[in-house]
Design a protein around this motif. Structure first.
Motif, PDB file in Angstrom:
ATOM      1  N   ASP A  59      20.661  37.652  -2.403  1.00 61.21           N
ATOM      2  CA  ASP A  59      21.707  37.303  -1.367  1.00 61.21           C
ATOM      3  C   ASP A  59      21.363  38.953   0.061  1.00 61.21           C
ATOM      4  O   ASP A  59      22.077  38.549   1.253  1.00 61.21           O
ATOM      5  N   THR A  60      20.445  39.209   0.111  1.00 60.99           N
ATOM      6  CA  THR A  60      20.601  39.967   1.257  1.00 60.99           C
ATOM      7  C   THR A  60      20.296  39.159   2.470  1.00 60.99           C
ATOM      8  O   THR A  60      20.274  39.139   3.513  1.00 60.99           O
ATOM      9  N   ALA A  61      19.222  38.638   2.060  1.00 59.22           N
ATOM     10  CA  ALA A  61      18.748  37.430   2.965  1.00 59.22           C
ATOM     11  C   ALA A  61      19.027  36.212   3.020  1.00 59.22           C
ATOM     12  O   ALA A  61      19.315  36.073   4.835  1.00 59.22           O
ATOM     13  N   ARG A  62      20.409  35.644   2.181  1.00 57.26           N
ATOM     14  CA  ARG A  62      21.472  34.900   3.008  1.00 57.26           C
ATOM     15  C   ARG A  62      21.999  35.647   3.892  1.00 57.26           C
ATOM     16  O   ARG A  62      22.174  34.521   5.451  1.00 57.26           O
ATOM     17  N   MET A  63      22.387  36.945   3.407  1.00 58.09           N
ATOM     18  CA  MET A  63      23.081  37.280   4.685  1.00 58.09           C
ATOM     19  C   MET A  63      22.780  37.608   5.530  1.00 58.09           C
ATOM     20  O   MET A  63      23.154  37.424   7.259  1.00 58.09           O
ATOM     21  N   VAL A  64      21.454  37.874   5.991  1.00 58.45           N
ATOM     22  CA  VAL A  64      20.635  37.724   7.036  1.00 58.45           C
ATOM     23  C   VAL A  64      20.500  36.922   8.149  1.00 58.45           C
ATOM     24  O   VAL A  64      20.522  36.715   9.012  1.00 58.45           O
ATOM     25  N   LEU A  65      20.049  35.925   7.042  1.00 60.80           N
ATOM     26  CA  LEU A  65      19.445  34.240   8.019  1.00 60.80           C
ATOM     27  C   LEU A  65      21.445  33.514   7.986  1.00 60.80           C
ATOM     28  O   LEU A  65      21.059  32.953   9.643  1.00 60.80           O
ATOM     29  N   GLU A  66      22.077  34.173   8.066  1.00 63.83           N
ATOM     30  CA  GLU A  66      23.259  33.281   8.854  1.00 63.83           C
ATOM     31  C   GLU A  66      24.322  34.542   9.565  1.00 63.83           C
ATOM     32  O   GLU A  66      24.446  33.735  10.465  1.00 63.83           O
ATOM     33  N   ARG A  67      23.639  35.256   9.951  1.00 63.72           N
ATOM     34  CA  ARG A  67      23.525  36.468  10.400  1.00 63.72           C
ATOM     35  C   ARG A  67      23.115  35.892  11.800  1.00 63.72           C
ATOM     36  O   ARG A  67      23.740  36.089  12.856  1.00 63.72           O
ATOM     37  N   GLY A  68      21.831  35.480  11.262  1.00 66.39           N
ATOM     38  CA  GLY A  68      20.856  35.223  12.737  1.00 66.39           C
ATOM     39  C   GLY A  68      21.313  33.674  13.212  1.00 66.39           C
ATOM     40  O   GLY A  68      21.047  33.305  14.214  1.00 66.39           O
ATOM     41  N   ILE A  69      22.022  32.876  12.815  1.00 65.56           N
ATOM     42  CA  ILE A  69      22.427  31.115  13.169  1.00 65.56           C
ATOM     43  C   ILE A  69      23.070  31.411  14.887  1.00 65.56           C
ATOM     44  O   ILE A  69      23.989  32.335  15.112  1.00 65.56           O
ATOM     45  N   ASN A  70      22.086  30.139  15.585  1.00 65.63           N
ATOM     46  CA  ASN A  70      22.220  30.484  17.362  1.00 65.63           C
ATOM     47  C   ASN A  70      21.943  28.743  16.918  1.00 65.63           C
ATOM     48  O   ASN A  70      20.629  28.719  17.258  1.00 65.63           O
ATOM     49  N   GLY A  71      22.923  27.822  17.087  1.00 70.03           N
ATOM     50  CA  GLY A  71      23.092  26.650  17.133  1.00 70.03           C
ATOM     51  C   GLY A  71      22.353  26.188  16.040  1.00 70.03           C
ATOM     52  O   GLY A  71      21.981  25.990  14.531  1.00 70.03           O
ATOM     53  N   ASN A  72      21.077  26.077  16.394  1.00 69.74           N
ATOM     54  CA  ASN A  72      20.374  24.783  15.360  1.00 69.74           C
ATOM     55  C   ASN A  72      18.772  26.078  14.586  1.00 69.74           C
ATOM     56  O   ASN A  72      17.608  25.016  14.137  1.00 69.74           O
ATOM     57  N   LEU A  73      19.186  27.010  15.352  1.00 68.96           N
ATOM     58  CA  LEU A  73      18.139  28.714  14.495  1.00 68.96           C
ATOM     59  C   LEU A  73      18.536  29.440  14.079  1.00 68.96           C
ATOM     60  O   LEU A  73      19.826  29.672  13.972  1.00 68.96           O
ATOM     61  N   THR A  74      17.866  29.936  13.265  1.00 72.32           N
ATOM     62  CA  THR A  74      18.412  31.588  12.824  1.00 72.32           C
ATOM     63  C   THR A  74      17.364  32.273  13.389  1.00 72.32           C
ATOM     64  O   THR A  74      15.843  31.939  12.995  1.00 72.32           O
ATOM     65  N   LYS A  75      17.728  33.944  13.853  1.00 73.01           N
ATOM     66  CA  LYS A  75      16.376  34.871  13.722  1.00 73.01           C
ATOM     67  C   LYS A  75      16.454  35.461  12.995  1.00 73.01           C
ATOM     68  O   LYS A  75      17.524  36.206  12.464  1.00 73.01           O
ATOM     69  N   PHE A  76      15.240  36.716  12.513  1.00 73.71           N
ATOM     70  CA  PHE A  76      15.447  37.671  12.190  1.00 73.71           C
ATOM     71  C   PHE A  76      14.492  38.951  12.271  1.00 73.71           C
ATOM     72  O   PHE A  76      12.984  37.831  12.495  1.00 73.71           O
ATOM     73  N   TYR A  77      14.284  39.774  12.017  1.00 65.29           N
ATOM     74  CA  TYR A  77      12.793  40.324  12.165  1.00 65.29           C
ATOM     75  C   TYR A  77      12.086  41.437  10.866  1.00 65.29           C
ATOM     76  O   TYR A  77      13.708  41.584   9.565  1.00 65.29           O
ATOM     77  N   LEU A  78      11.228  40.795  10.327  1.00 60.73           N
ATOM     78  CA  LEU A  78      11.024  41.806   9.020  1.00 60.73           C
ATOM     79  C   LEU A  78       9.720  43.114   9.893  1.00 60.73           C
ATOM     80  O   LEU A  78       9.367  42.818  10.310  1.00 60.73           O
ATOM     81  N   ASN A  79       9.366  43.982   8.737  1.00 64.30           N
ATOM     82  CA  ASN A  79       9.053  44.910   8.746  1.00 64.30           C
ATOM     83  C   ASN A  79       7.268  44.634   8.551  1.00 64.30           C
ATOM     84  O   ASN A  79       7.156  43.800   7.107  1.00 64.30           O
ATOM     85  N   LYS A  80       6.982  45.798   9.411  1.00 62.76           N
ATOM     86  CA  LYS A  80       5.063  44.624   9.159  1.00 62.76           C
ATOM     87  C   LYS A  80       4.914  45.476   8.112  1.00 62.76           C
ATOM     88  O   LYS A  80       3.632  44.731   8.085  1.00 62.76           O
ATOM     89  N   GLN A  81       5.264  46.717   8.407  1.00 64.22           N
ATOM     90  CA  GLN A  81       4.205  47.428   6.448  1.00 64.22           C
ATOM     91  C   GLN A  81       4.579  46.869   5.884  1.00 64.22           C
ATOM     92  O   GLN A  81       3.788  46.920   4.221  1.00 64.22           O
ATOM     93  N   ALA A  82       5.813  46.617   5.131  1.00 61.43           N
ATOM     94  CA  ALA A  82       6.420  45.900   3.789  1.00 61.43           C
ATOM     95  C   ALA A  82       5.468  44.534   3.948  1.00 61.43           C
ATOM     96  O   ALA A  82       4.871  44.573   2.697  1.00 61.43           O
ATOM     97  N   ALA A  83       5.353  43.521   4.818  1.00 60.83           N
ATOM     98  CA  ALA A  83       4.830  42.274   4.789  1.00 60.83           C
ATOM     99  C   ALA A  83       2.948  42.703   4.784  1.00 60.83           C
ATOM    100  O   ALA A  83       2.379  41.784   3.837  1.00 60.83           O
TER     101      ALA A  83
END
Length: 142
Positions: A59-83
Motif C-alpha cells: 500500500d505504501t509502495a502504491r501511494m509512492v508510485l502514484e504520487r510520483g507520476i508525471n506523464g509516462n513515468l513515475t519517480k521516487f527515492y530509495l534509502n541507500k542503507q536499507a537497499a
C-alpha cells in the motif's frame, strides 16, 4: 518498462557498497560511475516486487508510485542503507537516496505497471483489481 537509476556517491561512502545497494534491489542493473555519480539502467523489476511483498509494504509502495507520476513515468527515492541491507525503504532525502525512474514504453500503460508492482491490499492480502483508474483521481491525491 525501463528503470533508470541515479545516486550521488558521497565522499564518506564506499563506491562498491553503493553499487551493491542498487544491485540488491535491481539485480541486472547496468551501472557506470562517473564524477561521483552512479548511473544505471535495468529492465528487471522482479526483486523490487518480491521485496515489497515480503516486507508487506504494497500500500505504501502504491501511494509512492502514484504520487510520483508525471506523464509516462513515475519517480521516487530509495534509502541507500536499507537497499544495502536488501530492503526497500522509500526515502525523501533527495540528496542522499537512490533516485529511481520507472518509464513506461510506448506500448505500455503506466497504471497497469503500477498495479502489477504494488497491487491494492485489504487486511494484508492482495485484492483483485478490475478497476479503471481515472488519472484525475490520482492527481487529486497529489
Amino acid at each position: 518498462m525501463i528503470i533508470k537509476l541515479k545516486s550521488k556517491i558521497k565522499p564518506t561512502e564506499d563506491e562498491n557498497k553503493v553499487i551493491k545497494a542498487v544491485k540488491n534491489i535491481f539485480k541486472d542493473a547496468k551501472i557506470v560511475v562517473e564524477d561521483n555519480y552512479l548511473v544505471g539502467e535495468s529492465k528487471d523489476i522482479s526483486r523490487f516486487k518480491e521485496l515489497l511483498r515480503s516486507q508487506a509494504i504494497l500500500d505504501t509502495a502504491r501511494m509512492v508510485l502514484e504520487r510520483g507520476i508525471n506523464g509516462n513515468l513515475t519517480k521516487f527515492y530509495l534509502n541507500k542503507q536499507a537497499a544495502f541491507a536488501g530492503l526497500v525503504n522509500f526515502d525523501r532525502d533527495i540528496h542522499g537516496g537512490i533516485f529511481v525512474k520507472l518509464i513506461a514504453e510506448e506500448d505500455e500503460d503506466l497504471m497497469k505497471i503500477i498495479k502489477d508492482i504494488a497491487p491494492k491490499t485489504k487486511n494484508g492480502k492482495i485484492i483483485d483489481e478490475d478497476e479503471d483508474t481515472d488519472e484525475s483521481e490520482i492527481n487529486k491525491k497529489n
